[in-house]
Design a protein around this motif. Structure first.
Motif, PDB file in Angstrom:
ATOM      1  N   VAL A  63       0.849  -1.186   0.000  1.00 19.10           N
ATOM      2  CA  VAL A  63       0.000   0.000   0.000  1.00 19.10           C
ATOM      3  C   VAL A  63       0.883   1.233   0.000  1.00 19.10           C
ATOM      4  O   VAL A  63       1.955   1.240   0.602  1.00 19.10           O
ATOM      5  CB  VAL A  63      -0.876   0.014   1.275  1.00 19.10           C
ATOM      6  N   GLN A  64       0.424   2.286  -0.663  1.00 17.40           N
ATOM      7  CA  GLN A  64       1.075   3.593  -0.552  1.00 17.40           C
ATOM      8  C   GLN A  64      -0.024   4.640  -0.522  1.00 17.40           C
ATOM      9  O   GLN A  64      -1.081   4.464  -1.122  1.00 17.40           O
ATOM     10  CB  GLN A  64       2.030   3.847  -1.706  1.00 17.40           C
ATOM     11  N   GLY A  65       0.221   5.701   0.222  1.00 19.16           N
ATOM     12  CA  GLY A  65      -0.814   6.713   0.310  1.00 19.16           C
ATOM     13  C   GLY A  65      -0.328   7.976   0.966  1.00 19.16           C
ATOM     14  O   GLY A  65       0.842   8.110   1.339  1.00 19.16           O
ATOM     15  N   SER A  66      -1.249   8.920   1.094  1.00 19.88           N
ATOM     16  CA  SER A  66      -0.941  10.181   1.739  1.00 19.88           C
ATOM     17  C   SER A  66      -2.204  10.761   2.354  1.00 19.88           C
ATOM     18  O   SER A  66      -3.317  10.429   1.954  1.00 19.88           O
ATOM     19  CB  SER A  66      -0.348  11.174   0.742  1.00 19.88           C
ATOM     20  N   ALA A  67      -1.995  11.616   3.327  1.00 17.17           N
ATOM     21  CA  ALA A  67      -3.091  12.332   3.971  1.00 17.17           C
ATOM     22  C   ALA A  67      -2.595  13.728   4.305  1.00 17.17           C
ATOM     23  O   ALA A  67      -1.410  13.913   4.611  1.00 17.17           O
ATOM     24  CB  ALA A  67      -3.530  11.609   5.241  1.00 17.17           C
ATOM     25  N   SER A  68      -3.472  14.699   4.218  1.00 15.78           N
ATOM     26  CA  SER A  68      -3.111  16.057   4.601  1.00 15.78           C
ATOM     27  C   SER A  68      -4.299  16.724   5.275  1.00 15.78           C
ATOM     28  O   SER A  68      -5.447  16.433   4.955  1.00 15.78           O
ATOM     29  CB  SER A  68      -2.643  16.863   3.385  1.00 15.78           C
ATOM     30  N   TRP A  69      -3.979  17.604   6.211  1.00 12.53           N
ATOM     31  CA  TRP A  69      -4.990  18.347   6.937  1.00 12.53           C
ATOM     32  C   TRP A  69      -4.324  19.555   7.567  1.00 12.53           C
ATOM     33  O   TRP A  69      -3.095  19.684   7.539  1.00 12.53           O
ATOM     34  CB  TRP A  69      -5.671  17.474   7.984  1.00 12.53           C
ATOM     35  N   VAL A  70      -5.113  20.432   8.141  1.00 13.07           N
ATOM     36  CA  VAL A  70      -4.584  21.611   8.825  1.00 13.07           C
ATOM     37  C   VAL A  70      -4.686  21.355  10.322  1.00 13.07           C
ATOM     38  O   VAL A  70      -5.756  21.016  10.831  1.00 13.07           O
ATOM     39  CB  VAL A  70      -5.369  22.883   8.429  1.00 13.07           C
ATOM     40  N   GLY A  71      -3.561  21.498  11.007  1.00 18.14           N
ATOM     41  CA  GLY A  71      -3.533  21.253  12.445  1.00 18.14           C
ATOM     42  C   GLY A  71      -4.277  22.330  13.213  1.00 18.14           C
ATOM     43  O   GLY A  71      -4.653  23.374  12.670  1.00 18.14           O
ATOM     44  N   ASP A  73      -3.142  24.395  15.153  1.00 18.78           N
ATOM     45  CA  ASP A  73      -2.372  25.638  15.161  1.00 18.78           C
ATOM     46  C   ASP A  73      -2.355  26.331  13.803  1.00 18.78           C
ATOM     47  O   ASP A  73      -1.677  27.336  13.620  1.00 18.78           O
ATOM     48  CB  ASP A  73      -0.939  25.371  15.624  1.00 18.78           C
ATOM     49  N   GLY A  74      -3.096  25.788  12.821  1.00 18.70           N
ATOM     50  CA  GLY A  74      -3.173  26.398  11.501  1.00 18.70           C
ATOM     51  C   GLY A  74      -2.081  25.968  10.544  1.00 18.70           C
ATOM     52  O   GLY A  74      -2.054  26.396   9.392  1.00 18.70           O
ATOM     53  N   VAL A  75      -1.187  25.113  10.983  1.00 18.90           N
ATOM     54  CA  VAL A  75      -0.079  24.649  10.144  1.00 18.90           C
ATOM     55  C   VAL A  75      -0.521  23.417   9.346  1.00 18.90           C
ATOM     56  O   VAL A  75      -1.043  22.467   9.924  1.00 18.90           O
ATOM     57  CB  VAL A  75       1.153  24.313  11.015  1.00 18.90           C
ATOM     58  N   PRO A  76      -0.314  23.429   8.027  1.00 17.00           N
ATOM     59  CA  PRO A  76      -0.663  22.247   7.220  1.00 17.00           C
ATOM     60  C   PRO A  76       0.215  21.053   7.597  1.00 17.00           C
ATOM     61  O   PRO A  76       1.409  21.198   7.839  1.00 17.00           O
ATOM     62  CB  PRO A  76      -0.380  22.688   5.782  1.00 17.00           C
ATOM     63  N   ILE A  77      -0.399  19.889   7.645  1.00 18.24           N
ATOM     64  CA  ILE A  77       0.307  18.646   7.963  1.00 18.24           C
ATOM     65  C   ILE A  77       0.155  17.708   6.774  1.00 18.24           C
ATOM     66  O   ILE A  77      -0.948  17.535   6.259  1.00 18.24           O
ATOM     67  CB  ILE A  77      -0.276  18.002   9.230  1.00 18.24           C
ATOM     68  N   VAL A  78       1.267  17.116   6.346  1.00 17.06           N
ATOM     69  CA  VAL A  78       1.246  16.155   5.245  1.00 17.06           C
ATOM     70  C   VAL A  78       1.917  14.875   5.720  1.00 17.06           C
ATOM     71  O   VAL A  78       3.040  14.901   6.228  1.00 17.06           O
ATOM     72  CB  VAL A  78       1.967  16.705   3.998  1.00 17.06           C
ATOM     73  N   LEU A  79       1.227  13.769   5.556  1.00 18.30           N
ATOM     74  CA  LEU A  79       1.738  12.455   5.932  1.00 18.30           C
ATOM     75  C   LEU A  79       1.730  11.583   4.687  1.00 18.30           C
ATOM     76  O   LEU A  79       0.725  11.505   3.986  1.00 18.30           O
ATOM     77  CB  LEU A  79       0.833  11.820   6.996  1.00 18.30           C
ATOM     78  N   THR A  80       2.857  10.968   4.383  1.00 19.29           N
ATOM     79  CA  THR A  80       2.906   9.967   3.318  1.00 19.29           C
ATOM     80  C   THR A  80       3.300   8.650   3.967  1.00 19.29           C
ATOM     81  O   THR A  80       3.949   8.628   5.017  1.00 19.29           O
ATOM     82  CB  THR A  80       3.917  10.333   2.212  1.00 19.29           C
ATOM     83  N   TYR A  81       2.913   7.544   3.340  1.00 19.15           N
ATOM     84  CA  TYR A  81       3.217   6.255   3.950  1.00 19.15           C
ATOM     85  C   TYR A  81       3.253   5.149   2.904  1.00 19.15           C
ATOM     86  O   TYR A  81       2.682   5.273   1.826  1.00 19.15           O
ATOM     87  CB  TYR A  81       2.195   5.898   5.036  1.00 19.15           C
ATOM     88  N   THR A  82       3.956   4.106   3.265  1.00 19.03           N
ATOM     89  CA  THR A  82       3.929   2.846   2.523  1.00 19.03           C
ATOM     90  C   THR A  82       3.765   1.744   3.563  1.00 19.03           C
ATOM     91  O   THR A  82       4.112   1.912   4.731  1.00 19.03           O
ATOM     92  CB  THR A  82       5.222   2.602   1.717  1.00 19.03           C
ATOM     93  N   ALA A  83       3.217   0.640   3.119  1.00 16.92           N
ATOM     94  CA  ALA A  83       3.103  -0.537   3.976  1.00 16.92           C
ATOM     95  C   ALA A  83       3.285  -1.755   3.083  1.00 16.92           C
ATOM     96  O   ALA A  83       2.675  -1.846   2.016  1.00 16.92           O
ATOM     97  CB  ALA A  83       1.759  -0.576   4.676  1.00 16.92           C
TER      98      ALA A  83
END
Length: 120
Positions: A63-71, A73-83
């Protein structure tokens, strides 16, 4: 004094009337799902509160993917991952990192490795 009270009341009413995009009232803006007969799949979605996520892979293999959201504190967060067979591997600047390994531990590990190589 009366003008101040009226101004504050108007400001409070304005803030209360402003539409708030919070998690409880978030709407799904886009959503796609694809499943192939051979087990490959892909999906993605986005919401009105700024959350986006996507993933693709081969069912039960990788699997590979990503997720993003705003924390908060207003700072954008980007997470990428593989499994895969080697486990789950997330990446993102927001993730905690371990402290560096002390030099004396690295020397001890090199010593142990050298001793094991001599005994083989």
């Amino acid at each position: 004094m009366m003008k101040l009270i009226v101004s504050i009341a108007a400001l409070v009413a304005l803030v209360a009337a402003a539409p708030a995009v919070d998690d409880a009232s978030a709407q799904v803006l886009t959503q796609e799902n694809v499943v192939e007969p051979d087990g490959k799949y892909a999906w993605k979605f986005s919401t009105s509160n700024g959350i986006q996520q996507e993933e693709s892979g081969q069912g039960g293999v990788a699997v590979q993917g990503s997720a993003s959201w705003v924390g908060d504190d207003g700072v954008p967060i980007v997470l990428t991952y593989t499994a895969d067979e080697n486990g789950y591997h997330p990446q993102g600047v927001h993730l905690p990192t371990p402290p560096p390994i002390p030099e004396y531990i690295l020397r001890a590990l090199r010593y142990i490795e050298a001793r094991n190589a001599e005994n083989v």
